[in-house]
Design a protein around this motif. Structure first.
Motif, PDB file in Angstrom:
ATOM      1  N   TYR A 378     136.754 -23.295  79.250  1.00 37.51           N
ATOM      2  CA  TYR A 378     137.364 -23.116  80.573  1.00 37.51           C
ATOM      3  C   TYR A 378     136.475 -23.693  81.663  1.00 37.51           C
ATOM      4  O   TYR A 378     136.965 -24.336  82.599  1.00 37.51           O
ATOM      5  CB  TYR A 378     137.621 -21.633  80.821  1.00 37.51           C
ATOM      6  N   ASP A 379     135.159 -23.504  81.550  1.00 37.37           N
ATOM      7  CA  ASP A 379     134.251 -23.958  82.612  1.00 37.37           C
ATOM      8  C   ASP A 379     134.290 -25.464  82.766  1.00 37.37           C
ATOM      9  O   ASP A 379     134.215 -25.980  83.891  1.00 37.37           O
ATOM     10  CB  ASP A 379     132.826 -23.484  82.315  1.00 37.37           C
ATOM     11  N   SER A 380     134.408 -26.194  81.657  1.00 37.74           N
ATOM     12  CA  SER A 380     134.445 -27.661  81.772  1.00 37.74           C
ATOM     13  C   SER A 380     135.700 -28.113  82.495  1.00 37.74           C
ATOM     14  O   SER A 380     135.665 -29.055  83.304  1.00 37.74           O
ATOM     15  CB  SER A 380     134.353 -28.309  80.390  1.00 37.74           C
ATOM     16  N   PHE A 381     136.840 -27.460  82.222  1.00 36.70           N
ATOM     17  CA  PHE A 381     138.067 -27.798  82.921  1.00 36.70           C
ATOM     18  C   PHE A 381     137.981 -27.411  84.393  1.00 36.70           C
ATOM     19  O   PHE A 381     138.442 -28.148  85.270  1.00 36.70           O
ATOM     20  CB  PHE A 381     139.257 -27.094  82.260  1.00 36.70           C
ATOM     21  N   ASP A 382     137.376 -26.269  84.667  1.00 35.36           N
ATOM     22  CA  ASP A 382     137.246 -25.814  86.046  1.00 35.36           C
ATOM     23  C   ASP A 382     136.346 -26.746  86.841  1.00 35.36           C
ATOM     24  O   ASP A 382     136.635 -27.088  87.992  1.00 35.36           O
ATOM     25  CB  ASP A 382     136.703 -24.387  86.067  1.00 35.36           C
ATOM     26  N   GLY A 418     138.610 -39.914  81.915  1.00 29.64           N
ATOM     27  CA  GLY A 418     137.961 -38.738  81.335  1.00 29.64           C
ATOM     28  C   GLY A 418     138.095 -38.754  79.827  1.00 29.64           C
ATOM     29  O   GLY A 418     138.863 -39.534  79.250  1.00 29.64           O
ATOM     30  N   VAL A 419     137.336 -37.881  79.172  1.00 33.76           N
ATOM     31  CA  VAL A 419     137.401 -37.747  77.716  1.00 33.76           C
ATOM     32  C   VAL A 419     137.575 -36.279  77.372  1.00 33.76           C
ATOM     33  O   VAL A 419     137.090 -35.383  78.070  1.00 33.76           O
ATOM     34  CB  VAL A 419     136.137 -38.312  77.023  1.00 33.76           C
ATOM     35  N   LEU A 420     138.289 -36.054  76.276  1.00 37.60           N
ATOM     36  CA  LEU A 420     138.552 -34.708  75.775  1.00 37.60           C
ATOM     37  C   LEU A 420     138.030 -34.643  74.347  1.00 37.60           C
ATOM     38  O   LEU A 420     138.419 -35.463  73.509  1.00 37.60           O
ATOM     39  CB  LEU A 420     140.053 -34.426  75.825  1.00 37.60           C
ATOM     40  N   PHE A 421     137.148 -33.665  74.073  1.00 34.47           N
ATOM     41  CA  PHE A 421     136.527 -33.604  72.754  1.00 34.47           C
ATOM     42  C   PHE A 421     136.171 -32.160  72.418  1.00 34.47           C
ATOM     43  O   PHE A 421     136.136 -31.294  73.300  1.00 34.47           O
ATOM     44  CB  PHE A 421     135.259 -34.469  72.713  1.00 34.47           C
ATOM     45  N   VAL A 422     135.925 -31.940  71.156  1.00 38.42           N
ATOM     46  CA  VAL A 422     135.455 -30.637  70.694  1.00 38.42           C
ATOM     47  C   VAL A 422     133.937 -30.657  70.661  1.00 38.42           C
ATOM     48  O   VAL A 422     133.323 -31.490  69.983  1.00 38.42           O
ATOM     49  CB  VAL A 422     136.019 -30.294  69.305  1.00 38.42           C
ATOM     50  N   ASP A 423     133.356 -29.763  71.443  1.00 37.65           N
ATOM     51  CA  ASP A 423     131.895 -29.682  71.498  1.00 37.65           C
ATOM     52  C   ASP A 423     131.408 -29.027  70.200  1.00 37.65           C
ATOM     53  O   ASP A 423     131.778 -27.877  69.898  1.00 37.65           O
ATOM     54  CB  ASP A 423     131.464 -28.855  72.704  1.00 37.65           C
ATOM     55  N   PRO A 424     130.575 -29.732  69.413  1.00 38.58           N
ATOM     56  CA  PRO A 424     130.155 -29.171  68.118  1.00 38.58           C
ATOM     57  C   PRO A 424     129.270 -27.937  68.257  1.00 38.58           C
ATOM     58  O   PRO A 424     129.175 -27.145  67.330  1.00 38.58           O
ATOM     59  CB  PRO A 424     129.393 -30.329  67.468  1.00 38.58           C
ATOM     60  N   LEU A 428     134.489 -25.558  71.162  1.00 36.66           N
ATOM     61  CA  LEU A 428     135.523 -25.477  72.194  1.00 36.66           C
ATOM     62  C   LEU A 428     135.974 -26.866  72.638  1.00 36.66           C
ATOM     63  O   LEU A 428     135.176 -27.814  72.692  1.00 36.66           O
ATOM     64  CB  LEU A 428     135.012 -24.696  73.404  1.00 36.66           C
ATOM     65  N   LEU A 429     137.276 -26.952  72.960  1.00 40.43           N
ATOM     66  CA  LEU A 429     137.824 -28.194  73.485  1.00 40.43           C
ATOM     67  C   LEU A 429     137.316 -28.377  74.909  1.00 40.43           C
ATOM     68  O   LEU A 429     137.493 -27.506  75.770  1.00 40.43           O
ATOM     69  CB  LEU A 429     139.353 -28.124  73.469  1.00 40.43           C
ATOM     70  N   THR A 430     136.676 -29.531  75.156  1.00 41.42           N
ATOM     71  CA  THR A 430     135.935 -29.738  76.402  1.00 41.42           C
ATOM     72  C   THR A 430     136.448 -30.976  77.122  1.00 41.42           C
ATOM     73  O   THR A 430     136.766 -31.979  76.489  1.00 41.42           O
ATOM     74  CB  THR A 430     134.433 -29.889  76.103  1.00 41.42           C
TER      75      THR A 430
END
Length: 968
Positions: A378-382, A418-424, A428-430
């Motif tokens: 959530y924080d990355s989207f915010d 922008g890029v959308l990825f799963v942080d290992p 979480l989807l970031t």
């Protein structure tokens, strides 16, 4: 009522009820409805409601493809939504409660205004037109304060509502409708306040007692307080006193900061003023208007609820472009739209924050991917949301199921880079934006000690582009447009333009489109380096879009800033991580550029407004016989006449008007119908004084407006004193030589600035219905512009009483006294000799129906029963003697018992079975008299003159009298 023998044009109108789905709901607002690429309705409807569309002329009216008439019900698509009873009955159910409600689907139901009739879609063309709906839906899930991005800033505003709380507001649920509409409007104002617009707000009531609530620099809670106050009002005022409401509004605006120049007053009533303290309703309305006139630059909008008579409210409305809207007592949306269209005429509605779009696409369980919020960073989207909000980076886009949700999300990422990825590290989807949001001094470094470069390359100048063309959507017309950015230095280096395009259709701002063009040109127009690298596990913190520095002596590289484009962490136990890197454009020098200039093009189209200048008159026989009204031309019968309508406006987009009047139907009822389509007549002014004379050479005209102009063989109508005072002239040459006083008029002296109308044989300016002398006509003139026809209710009535003009004999011409053709109060004729003789040329209206005679043309044989009348009057127009029944073309006038100056008026008169008729105008001479006998009678046997002449100024009582002849 007039009569017409013209055949009726057969018209076929097509009506049908239709229920159109828009999109998945609920949506926040309906903004406009566009049908056949024409705007049928605009507003900002935020609640489920019905509203009227009344645009019968939108596609050209009944003579072309008709227009739109009916009601529309807006369904937001809420989860608790119920259908209306009339829609349920169309689906075979008795009421809305017993019918599936299409919950979760926003839709529009088009139906008829009354009964079971359908919505009117068109005329003469049996094809259902395409329907577009412009709606707004703010994405949900993240902080709602940043979900909507409004382009530009609104100026501070002062807004006052003056509302009628008289007891009649309790009828037909008018007070309930008023409160509901006010709640909708105040919610819009609250949204403006919460987006940063400074608003002073007040609601005042008029009547006894009068009440007021005011909030300066209102915040959201202040607007809520005003709304609660409005909802608690009761309609118990004992009178409707417009002055009380206007005085309360004046007190509010007088106390408003002078820096707030955008000021709005909405005056809402369901009735005219009461009789208060002996003042009539008209006097009260006029006094309220006088108070408004003292309040400075305030836009005042009068709005009627269930009251068709707008005459009183017009006194407190200084915004004539929208007229005084009349809201049906059951039409809450009509009141809401009247206010919102005034407050928000530019329809700035904002665009969605792209981070919010992506978040809802991922989490929505109805149409989205349905990902749990616990699986999203959530924080990355915010954080991304705040960056995009600060950049004013808003998008408006539609997702349809023709493309996958993943593809739609990728389109949004392409827009925002922008890029959308799963942080290992978190699983979480970031979301990560590619921006220059780093300090190069603190970036991690890879070099031969901790990495291995498996490839390295750099673009050559021949491999890059030097022009980027960005496609974006212009919200004003919903059409795609392009903006181009060029690197002039690169074009010079390469010797040619190498272009590439980007389609950012979700962008609805020219400013943002240019920002993106330069952003993409910056990366595509540089010879950037790329490489593949394997690093050890000390770089485990790297993520897609991370930035690092590369130092590699073998390639002469020292701390080159590069960004991770992709990353492969390998399998468990692998000692290395594989990176794809590209030189980061944000590490290069940044050029500056100006925002795109606004267009200098001025839209030549405009909304129709009431015609400013109208003159209605009875056509003389020559002009009546030149019309296409066969019912009059073929067999005119007394007292039949035709009407001419001269109408003009300075609205340059007005090219014609429809003439409306009440016509009698076969069953005896009357109906308002369009009876003609006429020209906007040219109207100018005399550039210089014009003397009374038979021919005026090279006359000049100023300030001509309208669609007709002076033409050779055409007529000009001079003056604004009506039929008896105007002069008709014939334009004889291209230099504007004028043959003066033709048909049934006489030459007159006119000062510079006198109005002049211009008509010719091709000008359409008549009423096609045959009228009667003495009849009073009441027309409405509905002008047409490129944007459509003026609504019937907005046009004022234009009235006139018709005369017997085509049945009156034409006046005598070339009237002379003792051989003198022209005189005036300042240039009287001095009688010389034994007699004073009046001569003239007869005219015949029946023979002057195809060829116009000049003032000095030879006499004609008068029509049967036509004679000449000469009146002798004193300077104050007191009648002294009358000589009627004169035949021939000359007469010696006997003298009156009067000393001084007399006025000789020469008329035509005619008597037949229809009665007595006198010419519309007369010609007048001023003659000097000095004894009690003006002239010798024709059979006078005296040899010596019996009159005395004055010498010197005849108007100066101090001049001496010289006697001559035997009379001395």
């Amino acid at each position: 009522m007039g009569k017409s023998k013209s055949p009726k044009v057969e018209v076929t109108e097509y009506s049908m009820s239709e229920h159109f789905g828009i999109c998945s709901g609920p949506i926040d607002a309906l903004l406009s409805i566009i049908i056949k690429e024409k705007t049928a309705w605009t507003g900002e409807l935020i609640e489920q409601a019905s509203f009227n569309i009344d645009q019968p002329e939108l596609f050209g009216g009944i003579k072309k493809e008709g227009g739109l008439v009916g009601k529309v019900h807006f369904f937001r698509g809420e989860s608790s939504q119920l259908l209306t009873d009339n829609l349920a009955q169309k689906l075979g159910r008795p009421d809305g409660a017993s019918c599936p409600a299409f919950r979760g689907l926003a839709s529009l139901f088009f139906y008829g205004k009354t009964g079971n009739e359908g919505f009117l879609w068109s005329a003469n063309t049996p094809f259902l037109p395409g329907v577009w709906a412009k709606v707004r839906r703010k994405p949900v899930g993240l902080n709602p304060d940043y979900a909507l991005i409004v382009e530009g800033e609104r100026e501070p505003r002062a807004i006052c509502f003056a509302i009628d709380l008289s007891t009649s507001m309790n009828d037909n649920d008018r007070l309930t409708i008023l409160k509901s509409a006010m709640s909708s409007v105040l919610n819009l104002i609250k949204a403006s306040v919460e987006s940063g617009v400074e608003i002073d707000l007040s609601v005042v009531t008029f009547g006894s007692p009068s009440q007021t609530i005011t909030r300066r620099s209102a915040d959201g809670s202040d607007v809520d307080a005003v709304n609660s106050w409005v909802q608690s009002r009761i309609a118990n005022a004992t009178d409707t006193d417009f002055r009380a409401g206007m005085n309360s509004a004046k007190a509010f605006f007088d106390a408003t900061d002078a820096a707030i120049t955008d000021r709005f007053l909405f005056f809402i009533t369901d009735g005219g003023p009461s009789v208060v303290s002996g003042a009539t309703p008209t006097e009260i309305a006029e006094q309220a208007g006088a108070i408004l006139a003292t309040m400075g630059a305030i836009q005042s909008f009068g709005i009627n609820i269930d009251l068709t008579d707008t005459s009183y409210t017009e006194e407190v409305d200084n915004t004539p472009s929208d007229g005084v809207p009349v809201v049906d007592d059951g039409d809450e949306a009509g009141l809401t739209n009247a206010v919102t269209n005034a407050l928000y005429p530019d329809a700035v509605t904002g665009n969605a924050n792209p981070a919010h779009i992506i978040y809802e696409c991922l989490t929505n369980t109805n149409w989205g991917m349905g990902s749990p919020t616990a699986a999203i960073d959530y924080d990355s989207f915010d954080d991304a949301s705040l960056v995009l909000y600060a950049e004013a980076f808003g998008l408006s886009m539609i997702w349809t199921r023709q493309a996958s949700i993943q593809d739609f999300v990728q389109e949004v990422l392409d827009h925002i880079q922008g890029v959308l990825f799963v942080d290992p590290s978190t699983g979480l989807l970031t979301l990560k934006l590619i921006r220059g949001d780093y300090d190069a001094e603190t970036l991690p470094v890879i070099d031969p000690d901790n990495a291995d470069l498996t490839s390295f390359s750099r673009k050559l100048w021949g491999d890059i582009v030097n022009e980027i063309v960005v496609t974006w959507t212009n919200p004003e017309n919903e059409q795609e447009e392009t903006i181009t950015a060029q690197d002039l230095a690169s074009i010079a280096t390469q010797g040619a333009i190498v272009s590439d395009g980007r389609n950012y259709y979700g962008v609805r701002s020219a400013r943002l489109a240019q920002d993106l063009a330069y952003r993409d040109l910056r990366s595509a127009g540089q010879p950037l380096a790329t490489c593949e690298a394997e690093v050890d596990r000390t770089q485990w913190r790297l993520r897609p879009a991370s930035v690092l520095k590369v130092t590699w002596p073998e390639y002469g590289i020292s701390e080159l800033v590069m960004r991770v484009t992709s990353i492969d962490y390998g399998k468990p136990g692998d000692p290395t991580i594989k990176l794809s890197l590209m030189e980061d454009v944000y590490g290069l020098d940044v050029g500056s550029y100006d925002a795109p200039p606004t267009t200098e093009w001025v839209d030549p189209t405009s909304e129709p407004t009431p015609i400013e200048t109208v003159e209605i008159f009875t056509l003389p026989l020559f002009l009546a016989a030149d019309t296409t009204v066969a019912a009059f031309v073929d067999s005119p019968e007394y007292p039949e006449v035709l009407t001419g309508i001269l109408a003009t406006t300075d609205n340059t987009d007005t090219f014609e008007y429809e003439l409306w009047d009440d016509v009698t139907l076969a069953n005896g009822d009357t109906s308002s119908e369009s009876i003609a389509t006429n020209n906007i007549i040219g109207r100018g002014e005399l550039a210089a004084d014009l003397d009374a004379e038979a021919l005026s050479a090279a006359v000049s005209f100023d300030s001509i407006v309208g669609q007709t102009f002076p033409t050779v063989g055409g007529f000009a109508i001079i003056g604004e004193d009506g039929e008896a005072g105007n002069e008709i002239v014939l334009i004889d040459t291209g230099d504007y030589d004028l043959i003066r006083g033709v048909l049934d008029t006489v030459p007159r002296a006119w000062p510079a600035g006198t109005p002049v109308w211009f008509v010719d044989g091709s000008t359409l300016f008549e009423d096609p219905l045959v009228r009667s002398a003495g009849e009073t006509v009441d027309y409405k003139l509905l002008p047409r512009t490129s944007q459509g026809l003026l609504p019937y209710g907005t046009a004022p009535f234009e009235s006139a009483t018709l005369t017997e003009r085509p049945w009156l004999p034409n006046r005598p011409a070339n009237v002379q006294v003792n051989g003198v053709g022209w005189s005036s109060p300042s240039d009287v004729i001095n009688a010389v000799g034994a007699t004073v003789t009046v001569i003239w040329a007869n005219r015949n209206r029946l023979m002057e129906d195809s060829q116009v005679l000049s003032w000095t043309d030879s006499t004609m044989t008068p029509e049967a029963g036509q004679t000449t009348l000469i009146e002798v009057l004193d300077p104050d127009e007191n009648l002294l003697t009358t000589h009627s029944g004169l035949t021939g073309t000359t007469f010696v006038v006997p003298g009156p018992d009067y000393d001084g100056i007399v006025r000789l008026r020469v008329w035509s008169e005619r008597t037949d079975d229809d009665g007595y008729f006198q010419s519309l105008q007369y010609f007048e001479h001023w003659v000097l008299v000095a004894t009690s006998t003006l002239l010798a009678t024709p059979d006078d046997e005296l040899n010596e003159p019996q009159f005395i002449l004055l010498s010197g100024d005849a108007t100066d009582g101090d001049d001496k009298i010289e006697l001559s002849g035997d009379a001395a």
